[in-house]
Design a protein around this motif. Structure first.
Motif, short mmCIF file in Angstrom:
data_model
loop_
_atom_site.label_atom_id
_atom_site.label_comp_id
_atom_site.label_asym_id
_atom_site.label_seq_id
_atom_site.Cartn_x
_atom_site.Cartn_y
_atom_site.Cartn_z
N ILE A 1 0.82 -1.22 0.00
CA ILE A 1 0.00 0.00 0.00
C ILE A 1 0.86 1.27 0.00
CG2 ILE A 1 -1.96 -1.10 1.14
CD1 ILE A 1 -1.00 0.14 3.76
N MET A 2 2.15 1.09 0.08
CA MET A 2 3.06 2.24 0.11
C MET A 2 3.21 2.85 -1.28
SD MET A 2 6.98 2.19 1.47
CE MET A 2 6.45 1.24 2.91
N SER A 3 3.26 4.17 -1.34
CA SER A 3 3.43 4.85 -2.61
C SER A 3 4.89 4.79 -3.05
CB SER A 3 3.00 6.32 -2.48
OG SER A 3 3.45 7.08 -3.58
N ILE A 4 5.11 4.63 -4.35
CA ILE A 4 6.48 4.63 -4.86
C ILE A 4 7.14 5.99 -4.62
CG2 ILE A 4 5.78 5.35 -7.18
CD1 ILE A 4 8.05 3.67 -8.30
N ASP A 5 6.33 7.04 -4.54
CA ASP A 5 6.86 8.37 -4.23
C ASP A 5 7.48 8.40 -2.84
OD1 ASP A 5 5.66 10.34 -6.51
OD2 ASP A 5 4.25 8.74 -6.03
N ASP A 6 6.85 7.69 -1.89
CA ASP A 6 7.38 7.64 -0.52
C ASP A 6 8.74 6.95 -0.49
OD1 ASP A 6 5.16 8.92 0.50
OD2 ASP A 6 4.09 7.06 0.94
N ILE A 7 8.86 5.85 -1.24
CA ILE A 7 10.13 5.13 -1.30
C ILE A 7 11.20 6.02 -1.92
CG2 ILE A 7 11.34 3.12 -2.22
CD1 ILE A 7 8.68 1.66 -2.27
N TYR A 8 10.85 6.64 -3.04
CA TYR A 8 11.79 7.51 -3.74
C TYR A 8 12.25 8.66 -2.84
CZ TYR A 8 13.28 11.25 -6.90
OH TYR A 8 13.97 12.29 -7.50
N ASN A 9 11.31 9.32 -2.18
CA ASN A 9 11.65 10.46 -1.32
C ASN A 9 12.55 10.04 -0.16
OD1 ASN A 9 10.20 12.34 -2.84
ND2 ASN A 9 8.30 11.92 -1.74
N ASN A 10 12.28 8.88 0.42
CA ASN A 10 13.13 8.38 1.51
C ASN A 10 14.53 8.05 1.02
OD1 ASN A 10 11.79 7.73 4.36
ND2 ASN A 10 10.20 7.47 2.81
N PHE A 11 14.62 7.49 -0.17
CA PHE A 11 15.93 7.16 -0.73
C PHE A 11 16.70 8.42 -1.12
CE2 PHE A 11 16.01 2.44 -2.05
CZ PHE A 11 15.37 2.08 -0.87
N LYS A 12 16.00 9.45 -1.55
CA LYS A 12 16.67 10.70 -1.91
C LYS A 12 17.32 11.34 -0.70
CE LYS A 12 17.01 12.90 -5.05
NZ LYS A 12 18.16 12.99 -5.99
N ILE A 13 16.70 11.17 0.47
CA ILE A 13 17.24 11.76 1.70
C ILE A 13 18.60 11.16 2.04
CG2 ILE A 13 16.88 11.93 4.20
CD1 ILE A 13 13.88 12.11 3.65
N ILE A 14 18.76 9.86 1.78
CA ILE A 14 20.02 9.19 2.14
C ILE A 14 20.93 8.97 0.93
CG2 ILE A 14 19.01 8.01 4.13
CD1 ILE A 14 18.73 5.51 2.39
N GLU A 15 20.57 9.55 -0.21
CA GLU A 15 21.34 9.33 -1.44
C GLU A 15 22.80 9.74 -1.28
OE1 GLU A 15 21.01 10.23 -6.23
OE2 GLU A 15 20.12 11.64 -4.81
N LYS A 16 23.04 10.91 -0.69
CA LYS A 16 24.41 11.40 -0.53
C LYS A 16 25.22 10.44 0.34
CE LYS A 16 27.02 15.53 0.76
NZ LYS A 16 26.92 16.93 1.27
N GLU A 17 24.61 9.97 1.42
CA GLU A 17 25.28 9.04 2.33
C GLU A 17 25.63 7.73 1.61
OE1 GLU A 17 23.88 6.10 5.94
OE2 GLU A 17 22.93 8.08 5.78
N VAL A 18 24.70 7.23 0.80
CA VAL A 18 24.92 5.97 0.07
C VAL A 18 26.07 6.12 -0.92
CG1 VAL A 18 23.91 4.39 -1.62
CG2 VAL A 18 22.56 5.15 0.33
N LYS A 19 26.10 7.24 -1.63
CA LYS A 19 27.15 7.45 -2.62
C LYS A 19 28.52 7.61 -1.96
CE LYS A 19 24.37 9.34 -6.37
NZ LYS A 19 24.66 8.17 -7.21
N VAL A 20 28.57 8.28 -0.80
CA VAL A 20 29.83 8.44 -0.08
C VAL A 20 30.34 7.08 0.38
CG1 VAL A 20 30.88 9.33 2.03
CG2 VAL A 20 29.41 10.81 0.66
N THR A 21 29.44 6.26 0.91
CA THR A 21 29.81 4.92 1.38
C THR A 21 30.31 4.06 0.22
OG1 THR A 21 28.16 5.03 3.14
CG2 THR A 21 29.00 2.85 2.55
N ALA A 22 29.60 4.12 -0.91
CA ALA A 22 30.00 3.34 -2.09
C ALA A 22 31.36 3.77 -2.60
CB ALA A 22 28.94 3.49 -3.18
#
Length: 250
Positions: free
Chosen positions: A196-217
């Motif tokens: 029931i979760m919106s794909i927009d919610d997933i995308y927005n949550n992932f955008k918040i941590i995108e910088k952290e994920v890229k730094v770790t990678a």
């Protein structure tokens, strides 16, 4: 008007004591060409989106409002054109088409859904379903591009009357993300409310941590390169290889 079947791309207008039907584009061209100019040429107000990151990693997104008189007129015409297009639709279709915020894209979606013949629509639907089934993303593609591509396919299918379950859309999006997102993908794939979760919610949550994920990678990649460069040579320094490939101690 008796015996005439109207299409959803037609409007009924008053002409004195008579009524006649005209195509939507004809109506806009005759009644208010400024509105048709927005629909046809996308000559509308374009807001500027600005994203700022405050201390603590809080991300704030602001969208500019019309300032000049010309911008205000364009914004007013945007709203009017979009509202008039939505008014041509039966209530059962409003939810599907309300997602189109731009008058031009809304009109294109209406034409796709209700214009043309059934054979063309069937071909379009088959092509889009195949695109969705085979959807994938290269490792270098950004999360924004992946999100926009899958949203476009899902929206076009919905316009043609083909609806995909929310859980399937969410899983398709998660599975298409690059490997650097794997840890987060596993967590989100196991959430109990994924259906029931919106794909927009997933995308927005992932955008918040995108910088952290890229730094770790990037950090992991650098560490692996350093480990490779510093690994000992497989050839012993006290071995000499003969022409026959047999080593002898020096």
């Amino acid at each position: 008007m008796k015996g005439v079947r109207l299409g959803l791309l037609d409007l009924v207008v008053d002409c004195g004591n008579k009524k006649k039907f005209v195509r939507i584009e004809q109506y806009f061209q005759i009644q208010d060409y400024a509105l048709w100019d927005i629909i046809e040429n996308e000559n509308s107000f374009v807001p500027v989106t600005q994203t700022t990151t405050a201390e603590g990693g809080v991300i704030t997104t602001t969208i500019s409002s019309p300032v000049t008189a010309k911008e205000k007129i364009k914004k007013k015409n945007d709203v009017k054109a979009r509202s008039m297009l939505l008014m041509t639709l039966p209530n059962e279709h409003l939810m599907t088409f309300n997602q189109y915020k731009c008058p031009k894209s809304l009109f294109a979606a209406i034409e796709t859904r209700f214009g043309g013949n059934e054979a063309i629509k069937k071909t379009q639907k088959t092509h889009l379903k195949k695109m969705y089934e085979n959807f994938s993303a290269p490792s270098i593609e950004s999360i924004d591009s992946i999100f926009n591509r899958i949203q476009k396919i899902v929206s076009q299918l919905a316009v043609l009357g083909e609806f995909i379950s929310q859980e399937d859309i969410n899983l398709k999006f998660l599975r298409s993300l690059p490997s650097e997102w794997n840890t987060h993908v596993v967590v989100w794939r196991n959430k109990p409310d994924l259906d029931i979760m919106s794909i927009d919610d997933i995308y927005n949550n992932f955008k918040i941590i995108e910088k952290e994920v890229k730094v770790t990678a990037s950090s992991n990649s650098s560490s692996q390169n350093m480990a490779f460069m510093s690994s000992p040579s497989t050839n012993s320094t006290n071995e000499v290889y003969t022409a026959y490939g047999v080593s002898t101690a020096s």
